[in-house]
Design a protein around this motif. Structure first.
Motif, PDB file in Angstrom:
ATOM      1  N   SER A  80       0.837  -1.190   0.000  1.00 21.52           N
ATOM      2  CA  SER A  80       0.000   0.000   0.000  1.00 21.52           C
ATOM      3  C   SER A  80       0.874   1.242   0.000  1.00 21.52           C
ATOM      4  O   SER A  80       1.926   1.281   0.655  1.00 21.52           O
ATOM      5  CB  SER A  80      -0.899  -0.008   1.244  1.00 21.52           C
ATOM      6  N   GLN A  81       0.436   2.256  -0.709  1.00 24.45           N
ATOM      7  CA  GLN A  81       1.189   3.506  -0.727  1.00 24.45           C
ATOM      8  C   GLN A  81       1.065   4.250   0.605  1.00 24.45           C
ATOM      9  O   GLN A  81       1.966   4.981   0.994  1.00 24.45           O
ATOM     10  CB  GLN A  81       0.709   4.396  -1.873  1.00 24.45           C
ATOM     11  N   GLN A  82      -0.070   4.033   1.300  1.00 20.25           N
ATOM     12  CA  GLN A  82      -0.278   4.703   2.579  1.00 20.25           C
ATOM     13  C   GLN A  82       0.462   4.020   3.728  1.00 20.25           C
ATOM     14  O   GLN A  82       0.932   4.686   4.642  1.00 20.25           O
ATOM     15  CB  GLN A  82      -1.782   4.754   2.933  1.00 20.25           C
ATOM     16  N   ASP A  83       0.541   2.702   3.689  1.00 25.66           N
ATOM     17  CA  ASP A  83       1.167   1.947   4.764  1.00 25.66           C
ATOM     18  C   ASP A  83       1.902   0.758   4.144  1.00 25.66           C
ATOM     19  O   ASP A  83       1.264  -0.180   3.676  1.00 25.66           O
ATOM     20  CB  ASP A  83       0.090   1.477   5.754  1.00 25.66           C
ATOM     21  N   GLN A  84       3.211   0.789   4.160  1.00 24.67           N
ATOM     22  CA  GLN A  84       4.036  -0.223   3.509  1.00 24.67           C
ATOM     23  C   GLN A  84       3.865  -1.618   4.101  1.00 24.67           C
ATOM     24  O   GLN A  84       4.274  -2.604   3.508  1.00 24.67           O
ATOM     25  CB  GLN A  84       5.514   0.184   3.550  1.00 24.67           C
ATOM     26  N   ARG A  85       3.251  -1.716   5.273  1.00 22.03           N
ATOM     27  CA  ARG A  85       3.042  -3.023   5.899  1.00 22.03           C
ATOM     28  C   ARG A  85       1.834  -3.748   5.320  1.00 22.03           C
ATOM     29  O   ARG A  85       1.675  -4.941   5.489  1.00 22.03           O
ATOM     30  CB  ARG A  85       2.843  -2.867   7.413  1.00 22.03           C
ATOM     31  N   ILE A  86       0.979  -3.010   4.625  1.00 24.72           N
ATOM     32  CA  ILE A  86      -0.266  -3.575   4.103  1.00 24.72           C
ATOM     33  C   ILE A  86      -0.099  -3.957   2.636  1.00 24.72           C
ATOM     34  O   ILE A  86       0.427  -3.186   1.840  1.00 24.72           O
ATOM     35  CB  ILE A  86      -1.423  -2.566   4.265  1.00 24.72           C
ATOM     36  N   ILE A  87      -0.566  -5.143   2.295  1.00 27.61           N
ATOM     37  CA  ILE A  87      -0.531  -5.633   0.911  1.00 27.61           C
ATOM     38  C   ILE A  87      -1.921  -5.462   0.307  1.00 27.61           C
ATOM     39  O   ILE A  87      -2.912  -5.865   0.909  1.00 27.61           O
ATOM     40  CB  ILE A  87      -0.128  -7.127   0.854  1.00 27.61           C
TER      41      ILE A  87
END
Length: 157
Positions: A80-87
């Motif tokens: 995710s562009q907002q949160d790199q931990r989220i796919i």
């Protein structure tokens, strides 16, 4: 008909298994695979948790579905562009094509339903379908249970 699409996708129903003319599509992929593709078509992108919620399946099951669809070239996964931990999952070009084909088949089936029912009957159908879907989504306990199937609590000291 938009209400019916929302009903199907928001309640974790397997849309293609509802229609007899879709068996040729399900020879290519499982109904769970198609449901995931149609969800992505409907929403654009979804995280794994969102897909699990919509499909009403455990995260481990949805992860297996996503991996299978990645191997087949129908979806791709990216951070995710907002949160790199989220796919997030998105459709590839091939995934778009097969989702469009499935959506076209569903539209044909829904058109048949629209032609068969009056406007009032269609509203009743949508209302009752939503009611049934909601009832099936909730894991309500049966009204009558036998004595042998009742759970009892035991105090532990």
């Amino acid at each position: 008909m938009q209400q019916l699409f929302e009903l199907i996708f928001k309640n974790g129903l397997r849309p293609l298994s509802m229609f007899p003319d879709t068996s040729y599509l399900e020879l290519q992929l499982t109904s769970s695979d198609f449901s995931a593709l149609l969800l992505l078509k409907f929403h654009g992108q979804l995280t794994m948790s969102q897909m699990a919620d919509y499909l009403g399946a455990p995260l481990s099951t949805v992860t297996s579905i996503a991996k299978r669809l990645v191997r087949k070239g129908y979806i791709y996964r990216e951070k995710s562009q907002q949160d790199q931990r989220i796919i997030v999952n998105r459709l590839t070009e091939d995934g778009e094509l097969i989702a469009e084909e499935a959506l076209g088949t569903m539209n044909t089936m829904f058109s048949r339903i629209e032609r068969a029912l009056t406007a009032e009957e269609l509203q009743q159908f949508i209302h009752l379908s939503l009611k049934v879907a909601k009832a099936l989504q909730h894991n309500a306990e049966p009204e009558e249970t036998s004595k042998s199937s009742k759970l009892r609590s035991i105090e532990i000291e």
